[in-house]
Write an enzyme that holds these catalytic residues in place. Structure first.
Site, short mmCIF file in Angstrom:
data_model
loop_
_atom_site.label_atom_id
_atom_site.label_comp_id
_atom_site.label_asym_id
_atom_site.label_seq_id
_atom_site.Cartn_x
_atom_site.Cartn_y
_atom_site.Cartn_z
N ASP A 311 -5.56 -8.65 -6.97
CA ASP A 311 -4.12 -8.47 -7.08
C ASP A 311 -3.74 -7.02 -6.77
OD1 ASP A 311 -1.46 -9.47 -8.07
OD2 ASP A 311 -1.79 -7.88 -9.55
N GLU A 348 -5.00 -8.58 -1.75
CA GLU A 348 -3.55 -8.57 -1.58
C GLU A 348 -3.22 -7.14 -1.18
OE1 GLU A 348 0.43 -9.98 -4.03
OE2 GLU A 348 -1.03 -8.72 -5.06
#
Length: 645
Positions: A311, A348
């Protein structure tokens, strides 16, 4: 060397952080270079009351590691914490393999570290080791996937509940699940506003510990084992960019109480907030790097997971001053680590501080990326934005503009994910509708490249509904014929809606729970997706690891060999070919129909329609077609049979 402390016989510990069960007892270790002293706090496992506090003897200390073995200790009879000299807080063990106190979802936890029994018989489990180019990723939230009563599982919202859905996943045709965070998090940590629960789980409390309300370590292992048996890999969404401790106003759970280097801070001591959540982990600090590596190795060796999605991974590239590093050591170490050699590493590649590295993320030949530009290109084509036909062509080719030399596998393609509109909402709303989040609709993305097809939200208008259905199928079709790794969002295959909420992190209710009755109601859409996945599986030409050259991917327009790259073009014809394996994609983003004369198929074959989002598939070969407005047609080259039309 042994001694008695408050009725417990203790001896030197092993030089490892965390709790290590040995033949003589349990060794406890915790690192702190700044603490003047440390206590091991043993807690009652039922109530969490303090049973005793044992000081770590100075002569047992190894460098910055406070360590001690409590001889004869039964780990089932105690929980534990640490206390730093001069501080009042009981600190969680950063290396705790399990946390107690959060077993009941929605109840404010009273966390304690505990030592779980990690014994498990894996039988003949073997990781699938699916080549990246063959993956079809399916992103889901363990809780939301089976929490709805319509799931009809025995363990709703848990690892066991998801395990009951493996048959559906296998039948659908996906071969990789990407699980939203499953490391321990506190869903009750949303301050202020209306009562809400943080159902996405991106504020990690225990980095080595499975979410207790999802199930035990054993139940997680059973899930992984059975997914592997079904030919499905497991990728964990991991959050190392920030922790649940927040900024200076946040709680002291563990890191804050141990040392000061865990977080990035400004010269005047304030917390940098590149995560949008209050703090930013100092990922390239040597000690933090070691912690992250230990954590990932734990999930791979103990739970046999097959990969990680990081993330806000751009934070992993930031240095001590908050700026991006040209060659961040953390990423190099993860890419080169022997234990992680066979697992997928997916970034990401952006953060909330404005760093956007899609296509430029330091990859070391290993890292894949969520391709946000692919998402935007596909969405823009669906709504016929100027210049979007060329953008879509690049996306269909596996984004060679971003990943030249890295192959198509570097690109994880998606149209939707947990963060943003569902696919059904993408074609039903022009604007976000996040009022239920309690932030006056200020939260969530404003730029969605969505289109409501004429009416905002629910409608009975048959024409609008038909157009939405077509746009939904267009998006799914283009995604699954693109080069790269496709990722579906759970429920998109049967029209899951969040009623226009594109930031539903705090909606632990029917807004985020997958309603399985929709799978029955929209069984035709599920069958359509299943058919697309079967199409992709039977055509290696759609799953090439290398970017196709001009002979392997040919562009056409209304006439063969005459693509229209003008800004107002709304027709794209893409022919993927390798030997006799050939697939032709005709995509028309205009509202008007388009007549298309097809190129010659490979020798001895004819073009057979396999998918037509604008009408029924005839099953007879064709040499030309009329692509109705807002439609995608896919044809495959097959030997002879029938007469051309």
């Amino acid at each position: 060397m042994t001694r008695w402390l408050d009725g417990f016989r203790v001896g030197p510990g092993v030089a490892e952080p965390g709790a290590v069960v040995g033949p003589d007892g349990v060794s406890f270790g915790v690192r702190s270079g700044s603490a003047g002293g440390m206590w091991l706090v043993l807690l009652d496992p039922e109530r969490g009351d303090v049973l005793t506090e044992l000081p770590f003897p100075d002569d047992y200390r190894v460098g910055d590691l406070f360590t001690m073995t409590v001889l004869g200790l039964d780990p089932d009879l105690v929980h534990y914490a640490f206390r730093v000299a001069g501080r009042d807080e009981l600190l969680l063990d950063p290396y705790a393999k399990a946390l107690a106190g959060g077993e009941e979802w929605g109840v404010r936890p009273r966390y304690r570290s505990r030592v779980p029994n990690m014994d498990f018989d894996w039988g003949d489990d073997r990781p699938p080791h699916i080549p990246a180019e063959d993956l079809v990723v399916y992103e889901l939230n363990v809780r939301g996937y089976t929490r709805h009563p319509s799931s009809e599982v025995d363990g709703p919202g848990t690892f066991a509940g998801l395990r009951e859905r493996i048959g559906y996943l296998r039948e659908l045709g996906v071969n990789c699940v990407e699980l939203l965070p499953i490391a321990e998090f506190d869903e009750t940590d949303i301050a202020g506003g209306p009562p809400r629960l943080n159902t996405w789980g991106y504020h990690t409390v225990g980095f080595f510990a499975p979410k207790a309300s999802y199930g035990s370590p054993r139940e997680l292992k059973e899930l992984v084992r059975d997914l592997h048996a079904a030919g499905i890999e497991v990728v964990l969404d991991v959050v190392f960019n920030h922790t649940a401790e927040g900024d200076e106003r946040g709680p002291v759970l563990s890191f804050k109480g141990l040392d000061d280097f865990w977080y990035l801070k400004t010269p005047d001591g304030a917390y940098y907030n590149f995560s949008g959540t209050g703090n930013t982990v100092n990922c390239n600090d040597p000690v933090v790097r070691g912690f992250i590596l230990d954590c990932l190795r734990h999930w791979v060796t103990e739970y046999r997971v097959d990969g990680f999605r990081f993330d806000l991974a751009s934070i992993l590239t930031r240095g001590a001053d908050g700026g991006p590093l040209a060659d961040p050591p953390l990423l190099a170490e993860l890419a080169a680590d022997p234990v992680l050699a066979d697992v997928k590493l997916i970034a990401e590649a952006w953060d909330a501080g404005g760093l956007y590295q899609v296509g430029s993320f330091p990859h070391h030949g290993r890292w894949q990326e969520w391709n946000g530009r692919y998402r935007d290109a596909l969405r823009r084509f669906l709504v016929a934005r100027p210049g979007s036909t060329g953008e879509l062509a690049t996306a269909l080719a596996g984004s060679p503009d971003l990943y030249a030399g890295r192959g198509t596998r570097a690109s994880v393609n998606f149209v939707t994910c947990h963060d943003g509109f569902t696919l059904a909402d993408l074609v039903s709303y022009d604007h976000k509708h996040n009022e239920a989040n309690g932030e006056d609709n200020r939260d969530g993305h404003d730029a969605n490249e969505s289109w409501n097809c004429g009416v905002e939200g629910p409608t009975d208008d048959a024409g609008v509904l038909a157009l939405r259905a077509r746009q939904t199928r267009n998006a799914l079709t283009l995604l699954l014929v693109s080069h790269g790794v496709p990722m579906l969002t759970a429920g998109d295959e049967f029209g899951r809606t969040q009623r226009g909420n594109n930031n539903a992190y705090c909606q632990d209710n029917e807004l985020t729970w997958v309603d399985w009755s929709a799978a029955e109601k929209n069984a035709d859409l599920v069958a359509f997706v299943r058919g697309l996945l079967a199409l992709r599986a039977r055509h290696p030409v759609l799953r090439r690891a290398a970017h196709p050259d001009s002979d392997g991917l040919r562009w056409h327009g209304a006439e063969p060999g005459r693509p229209d790259w003008s800004a107002d073009s709304r027709l794209l014809v893409a022919e993927s070919r390798a030997g006799d394996d050939a697939v032709l994609v005709v995509a028309n983003s205009d509202l008007a129909e388009a007549a298309v004369r097809l190129p010659e198929p490979p020798g001895g074959t004819r073009w057979y329609p396999a998918v037509d989002t604008g009408g029924p598939v005839t099953g007879v070969p064709v040499t030309g077609l009329i692509a109705v407005g807002k439609s995608v047609v896919v044809l495959e080259a097959r030997p002879g049979g029938g007469g051309p039309r």
